[in-house]
Write a protein that holds these residues in place. Structure first.
Motif, PDB file in Angstrom:
ATOM      1  N   HIS A  27       0.821  -1.210   0.000  1.00 31.26           N
ATOM      2  CA  HIS A  27       0.000   0.000   0.000  1.00 31.26           C
ATOM      3  C   HIS A  27       0.856   1.263   0.000  1.00 31.26           C
ATOM      4  CE1 HIS A  27      -3.366  -2.631   0.693  1.00 31.26           C
ATOM      5  NE2 HIS A  27      -2.867  -3.057   1.857  1.00 31.26           N
ATOM      6  N   GLY A  28       2.159   1.105  -0.247  1.00 33.19           N
ATOM      7  CA  GLY A  28       3.043   2.261  -0.317  1.00 33.19           C
ATOM      8  C   GLY A  28       3.632   2.681   1.009  1.00 33.19           C
ATOM      9  N   TYR A  29       3.486   1.844   2.060  1.00 34.44           N
ATOM     10  CA  TYR A  29       4.030   2.187   3.374  1.00 34.44           C
ATOM     11  C   TYR A  29       5.434   1.597   3.508  1.00 34.44           C
ATOM     12  CZ  TYR A  29      -1.023   2.619   4.288  1.00 34.44           C
ATOM     13  OH  TYR A  29      -2.357   2.936   4.224  1.00 34.44           O
ATOM     14  N   GLU A  30       6.371   2.399   3.936  1.00 34.66           N
ATOM     15  CA  GLU A  30       7.735   1.932   4.141  1.00 34.66           C
ATOM     16  C   GLU A  30       8.229   2.400   5.507  1.00 34.66           C
ATOM     17  OE1 GLU A  30      10.324   2.876   0.930  1.00 34.66           O
ATOM     18  OE2 GLU A  30       9.004   2.059  -0.612  1.00 34.66           O
ATOM     19  N   THR A  89      -5.686   4.845  -0.398  1.00 30.45           N
ATOM     20  CA  THR A  89      -5.779   5.533  -1.688  1.00 30.45           C
ATOM     21  C   THR A  89      -5.962   7.028  -1.465  1.00 30.45           C
ATOM     22  OG1 THR A  89      -8.180   5.197  -1.794  1.00 30.45           O
ATOM     23  CG2 THR A  89      -6.791   3.535  -2.854  1.00 30.45           C
ATOM     24  N   GLY A  90      -5.434   7.810  -2.387  1.00 35.73           N
ATOM     25  CA  GLY A  90      -5.558   9.254  -2.284  1.00 35.73           C
ATOM     26  C   GLY A  90      -4.667   9.831  -1.209  1.00 35.73           C
ATOM     27  N   PRO A 101       3.477   6.053  -3.416  1.00 38.50           N
ATOM     28  CA  PRO A 101       2.373   5.431  -4.168  1.00 38.50           C
ATOM     29  C   PRO A 101       1.282   4.937  -3.227  1.00 38.50           C
ATOM     30  CG  PRO A 101       4.232   3.921  -3.989  1.00 38.50           C
ATOM     31  CD  PRO A 101       4.698   5.236  -3.444  1.00 38.50           C
ATOM     32  N   ASP A 102       0.027   4.951  -3.719  1.00 40.03           N
ATOM     33  CA  ASP A 102      -1.053   4.361  -2.934  1.00 40.03           C
ATOM     34  C   ASP A 102      -1.255   2.919  -3.385  1.00 40.03           C
ATOM     35  OD1 ASP A 102      -2.443   4.466  -5.338  1.00 40.03           O
ATOM     36  OD2 ASP A 102      -3.822   6.037  -4.693  1.00 40.03           O
ATOM     37  N   THR A 103      -2.335   2.285  -2.946  1.00 35.63           N
ATOM     38  CA  THR A 103      -2.578   0.880  -3.280  1.00 35.63           C
ATOM     39  C   THR A 103      -2.672   0.661  -4.780  1.00 35.63           C
ATOM     40  OG1 THR A 103      -3.755   0.571  -1.190  1.00 35.63           O
ATOM     41  CG2 THR A 103      -4.146  -1.055  -2.904  1.00 35.63           C
ATOM     42  N   ASP A 104      -3.160   1.665  -5.502  1.00 31.74           N
ATOM     43  CA  ASP A 104      -3.315   1.550  -6.963  1.00 31.74           C
ATOM     44  C   ASP A 104      -2.054   1.959  -7.721  1.00 31.74           C
ATOM     45  OD1 ASP A 104      -5.975   0.778  -6.570  1.00 31.74           O
ATOM     46  OD2 ASP A 104      -6.646   2.863  -6.502  1.00 31.74           O
ATOM     47  N   GLY A 105      -1.004   2.289  -6.986  1.00 34.61           N
ATOM     48  CA  GLY A 105       0.243   2.677  -7.631  1.00 34.61           C
ATOM     49  C   GLY A 105       0.289   4.129  -8.058  1.00 34.61           C
TER      50      GLY A 105
END
Length: 273
Positions: free
Chosen positions: A48-51, A68-69, A119-123
């Motif tokens: 989901h873009g989390y690091e 998202t968003g 990035p969000d879940t949708d990239g």
């Protein structure tokens, strides 16, 4: 801390939510009936873009919630940002197995945040909130003995309240430095406000330090652990006996409530900052 030991592994559903309640899914849980915010980290969040992870200067960088968003300061994100203001502990856990097992990383303090493109879940690129979290144990080592005082009490009071304002965006290095400055300012202010007299029992400090200052200990009234920066009107300088009573007495809840009222009355008599 709430029966958890750093490094030990617990079942999220039974050991954690069984005690506190709160949302059992997602990275941030906000139980309504307990003074805690529960944050969960793990490698699964990368999809989901989390690091999440440690910075070189010892700050844990924790991505806020929202798949998202753009992330906003609502829900769990607001709870983490405002946990000090709301008098809530921030407990961090690391997911270690698919069966819901998590490792307790400790009690942390949110010392700031930054906005980062991720990035969000949708990239899709979006604005993410990255919180800067510092273990509360780091604050225990902060010493006030050699810190210079402002020339007047009113200046010290103003500095303590200013340094206690809401965390603002900045690098982890900057926010860590500000957090330590805030912690020292608040402790210095509480000790100066007490004037060598315990703010609970009204007795003189039991002895003088090697530098000739009255020995009192700074207690965080509205928090269940001792060691993080807090609001100047929610800390008290008290003698060692009263400090132990505030933590370990069977009547500690009443002791802290009475102490909070004493500090509020003292602050009210001092007027606005």
């Amino acid at each position: 801390m709430f029966g958890f030991e750093v490094g030990h592994i617990y079942k999220r559903r039974s050991d954690i939510h069984g005690q506190f309640g709160g949302q059992q899914q997602g990275g941030i849980s906000t139980p309504k009936s307990h003074p805690v915010v529960l944050a969960f980290t793990g490698s699964a969040g990368t999809q989901h873009g989390y690091e999440d992870g440690w910075s070189d200067d010892g700050v844990f960088q924790y991505f806020g919630e929202g798949q998202t968003g753009a992330m906003t300061f609502t829900g769990g994100n607001k709870a983490i940002r405002d946990h000090l203001e709301n008098g809530k502990e921030l407990l961090l856990f690391e997911k270690v197995r698919r069966d819901g097992s998590v490792r307790f990383m400790g009690c942390f303090t949110c010392i700031g945040f930054e906005f980062r493109e991720a990035p969000d879940t949708d990239g899709k690129a979006r604005q993410a909130i990255v919180f800067h979290l510092l273990p509360q144990t780091d604050f225990i080592e902060v010493s006030v003995e050699d810190e210079p005082l402002p020339s007047t009490f009113s200046e010290l009071r103003k500095r303590a309240f200013q340094n206690g304002e809401e965390a603002q965006p900045g690098s982890s290095v900057e926010t860590k430095q500000k957090a330590f400055k805030r912690s020292v300012s608040v402790k210095l202010y509480a000790l100066e406000r007490a004037g060598g007299i315990c703010e609970r029992c009204s007795q003189p400090a039991p002895f003088q330090t090697s530098s000739g200052k009255p020995y009192l200990e700074v207690h965080h009234i509205t928090r269940l652990s001792d060691g993080g920066p807090d609001r100047p009107d929610r800390v008290a300088a008290i003698c060692p006996n009263c400090h132990r009573a505030a933590h370990y007495s069977s009547d500690n809840l009443n002791i802290n409530q009475q102490l909070l009222e004493k500090v509020r009355q003292k602050e009210a008599s001092l007027g606005d900052v």
